[in-house]
Design an enzyme around this catalytic site. Structure first.
Site, PDB file in Angstrom:
ATOM      1  N   HIS A   1      -4.290  -1.575 -12.688  1.00 23.97           N
ATOM      2  CA  HIS A   1      -3.111  -2.371 -12.326  1.00 23.97           C
ATOM      3  C   HIS A   1      -3.556  -3.792 -12.080  1.00 23.97           C
ATOM      4  O   HIS A   1      -4.634  -4.040 -11.537  1.00 23.97           O
ATOM      5  CB  HIS A   1      -2.421  -1.799 -11.081  1.00 23.97           C
ATOM      6  CG  HIS A   1      -3.354  -1.534  -9.939  1.00 23.97           C
ATOM      7  ND1 HIS A   1      -4.166  -0.413  -9.889  1.00 23.97           N
ATOM      8  CD2 HIS A   1      -3.639  -2.241  -8.834  1.00 23.97           C
ATOM      9  CE1 HIS A   1      -4.898  -0.453  -8.786  1.00 23.97           C
ATOM     10  NE2 HIS A   1      -4.606  -1.559  -8.128  1.00 23.97           N
ATOM     11  N   LEU A   2      -2.698  -4.712 -12.469  1.00 26.89           N
ATOM     12  CA  LEU A   2      -2.932  -6.140 -12.252  1.00 26.89           C
ATOM     13  C   LEU A   2      -2.076  -6.572 -11.069  1.00 26.89           C
ATOM     14  O   LEU A   2      -0.860  -6.353 -11.065  1.00 26.89           O
ATOM     15  CB  LEU A   2      -2.552  -6.914 -13.522  1.00 26.89           C
ATOM     16  CG  LEU A   2      -2.713  -8.429 -13.498  1.00 26.89           C
ATOM     17  CD1 LEU A   2      -4.167  -8.827 -13.231  1.00 26.89           C
ATOM     18  CD2 LEU A   2      -2.247  -9.019 -14.832  1.00 26.89           C
ATOM     19  N   HIS A   3      -2.722  -7.154 -10.063  1.00 28.62           N
ATOM     20  CA  HIS A   3      -1.974  -7.704  -8.931  1.00 28.62           C
ATOM     21  C   HIS A   3      -1.480  -9.105  -9.314  1.00 28.62           C
ATOM     22  O   HIS A   3      -2.287  -9.955  -9.716  1.00 28.62           O
ATOM     23  CB  HIS A   3      -2.880  -7.857  -7.702  1.00 28.62           C
ATOM     24  CG  HIS A   3      -3.406  -6.578  -7.126  1.00 28.62           C
ATOM     25  ND1 HIS A   3      -2.886  -6.004  -5.984  1.00 28.62           N
ATOM     26  CD2 HIS A   3      -4.430  -5.774  -7.509  1.00 28.62           C
ATOM     27  CE1 HIS A   3      -3.572  -4.893  -5.687  1.00 28.62           C
ATOM     28  NE2 HIS A   3      -4.519  -4.728  -6.595  1.00 28.62           N
TER      29      HIS A   3
ATOM     30  N   GLY B   1     -12.670  -3.243  -3.854  1.00 25.94           N
ATOM     31  CA  GLY B   1     -11.357  -3.072  -3.231  1.00 25.94           C
ATOM     32  C   GLY B   1     -10.390  -2.187  -3.986  1.00 25.94           C
ATOM     33  O   GLY B   1      -9.225  -2.065  -3.591  1.00 25.94           O
TER      34      GLY B   1
ATOM     35  N   ASN C   1      -8.888  -5.321  -9.378  1.00 19.05           N
ATOM     36  CA  ASN C   1     -10.019  -4.807  -8.610  1.00 19.05           C
ATOM     37  C   ASN C   1     -10.662  -3.689  -9.432  1.00 19.05           C
ATOM     38  O   ASN C   1      -9.957  -2.784  -9.896  1.00 19.05           O
ATOM     39  CB  ASN C   1      -9.548  -4.268  -7.252  1.00 19.05           C
ATOM     40  CG  ASN C   1      -9.049  -5.374  -6.336  1.00 19.05           C
ATOM     41  OD1 ASN C   1      -9.593  -6.475  -6.330  1.00 19.05           O
ATOM     42  ND2 ASN C   1      -8.012  -5.086  -5.569  1.00 19.05           N
TER      43      ASN C   1
ATOM     44  N   ASP D   1       4.377  -4.151  -4.656  1.00 16.48           N
ATOM     45  CA  ASP D   1       3.362  -3.493  -3.835  1.00 16.48           C
ATOM     46  C   ASP D   1       3.993  -3.085  -2.502  1.00 16.48           C
ATOM     47  O   ASP D   1       4.739  -3.854  -1.888  1.00 16.48           O
ATOM     48  CB  ASP D   1       2.176  -4.439  -3.612  1.00 16.48           C
ATOM     49  CG  ASP D   1       0.942  -3.704  -3.122  1.00 16.48           C
ATOM     50  OD1 ASP D   1      -0.056  -3.647  -3.862  1.00 16.48           O
ATOM     51  OD2 ASP D   1       0.977  -3.166  -1.984  1.00 16.48           O
TER      52      ASP D   1
HETATM   53  P1  AMP Z   1      -6.084  -1.563  -5.370  1.00 20.57           P
HETATM   54  O1  AMP Z   1      -6.664  -1.657  -3.977  1.00 20.57           O
HETATM   55  O2  AMP Z   1      -6.456  -2.728  -6.258  1.00 20.57           O
HETATM   56  O3  AMP Z   1      -6.387  -0.236  -6.002  1.00 20.57           O
HETATM   57  O4  AMP Z   1      -4.525  -1.700  -5.205  1.00 20.57           O
HETATM   58  C1  AMP Z   1      -3.722  -0.607  -4.877  1.00 20.57           C
HETATM   59  C2  AMP Z   1      -2.432  -1.187  -4.348  1.00 20.57           C
HETATM   60  O5  AMP Z   1      -1.456  -0.182  -4.425  1.00 20.57           O
HETATM   61  C3  AMP Z   1      -2.509  -1.632  -2.900  1.00 20.57           C
HETATM   62  O6  AMP Z   1      -2.200  -3.030  -2.813  1.00 20.57           O
HETATM   63  C4  AMP Z   1      -1.465  -0.766  -2.209  1.00 20.57           C
HETATM   64  O7  AMP Z   1      -0.738  -1.465  -1.211  1.00 20.57           O
HETATM   65  C5  AMP Z   1      -0.560  -0.363  -3.349  1.00 20.57           C
HETATM   66  N1  AMP Z   1       0.160   0.881  -3.189  1.00 20.57           N
HETATM   67  C6  AMP Z   1      -0.319   2.073  -2.727  1.00 20.57           C
HETATM   68  N2  AMP Z   1       0.650   3.007  -2.740  1.00 20.57           N
HETATM   69  C7  AMP Z   1       1.754   2.403  -3.245  1.00 20.57           C
HETATM   70  C8  AMP Z   1       3.101   2.836  -3.513  1.00 20.57           C
HETATM   71  N3  AMP Z   1       3.504   4.095  -3.277  1.00 20.57           N
HETATM   72  N4  AMP Z   1       3.987   1.928  -4.002  1.00 20.57           N
HETATM   73  C9  AMP Z   1       3.604   0.659  -4.227  1.00 20.57           C
HETATM   74  N5  AMP Z   1       2.351   0.195  -4.013  1.00 20.57           N
HETATM   75  C10 AMP Z   1       1.451   1.047  -3.521  1.00 20.57           C
END
Ligand code: AMP
Ligand code: ZN
Length: 115
Positions: free
Chosen positions: A101-103, A94, A88, A33
């Site tokens: 995507h899985l965090h 959020g 999310n 991330d």
């Molecule tokens: P969500 O809020 O669950 O949709 O998570 C999206 C995640 O993508 C966030 O934690 C962002 O920090 C991450 N993110 C956004 N742009 C990028 C990128 N170019 N490379 C890596 N992570 C990203």
């Protein structure tokens, strides 16, 4: 549809936007991330463009199982025992990028309830 030309994570999966790749196979792409919320913060995506958990089809369940299995393997490879996995679903929860995507979060304590 396998990809969405407007989708940030489809572009990352294709390599059109650079990322710090952690793992890749035919179905999965995982990367760090860009704005980490913990010492380890990895995003595990299906390569297939699916907007969110609520919009998956029944036929996608095996693929989502593979996303979770990939998180487990990445944690094992990194010798991480305790971690939090988060999907999310929807902006109110959020979600900012509408490609599932899985965090995978680890390396600090996590509160419960999550807030
Ligand atoms: P969500 O809020 O669950 O949709 O998570 C999206 C995640 O993508 C966030 O934690 C962002 O920090 C991450 N993110 C956004 N742009 C990028 C990128 N170019 N490379 C890596 N992570 C990203
Ligand atoms: Zn996408």
């Amino acid at each position: 549809m396998m990809e969405n030309s407007d989708c940030l994570f489809c572009k990352i999966v294709k390599g059109d936007i650079p990322s710090s790749k952690i793992y890749e196979d035919d179905d999965i792409f995982a990367f760090n991330d860009i704005n980490p919320q913990a010492p380890t913060h990895i995003l595990i995506c299906p390569k297939k463009h699916i907007e969110k958990i609520a919009s998956m089809d029944l036929e996608d369940t095996a693929l989502i199982g593979k996303v979770i299995e990939s998180a487990k393997k990445i944690a094992e490879d990194k010798q991480i025992e305790d971690y939090r996995l988060v999907f999310n679903n929807g902006s109110g929860a959020g979600q900012e990028v509408f490609h599932i995507h899985l965090h995978l979060l680890a390396g600090r304590p996590f509160a419960w309830p999550p807030g």
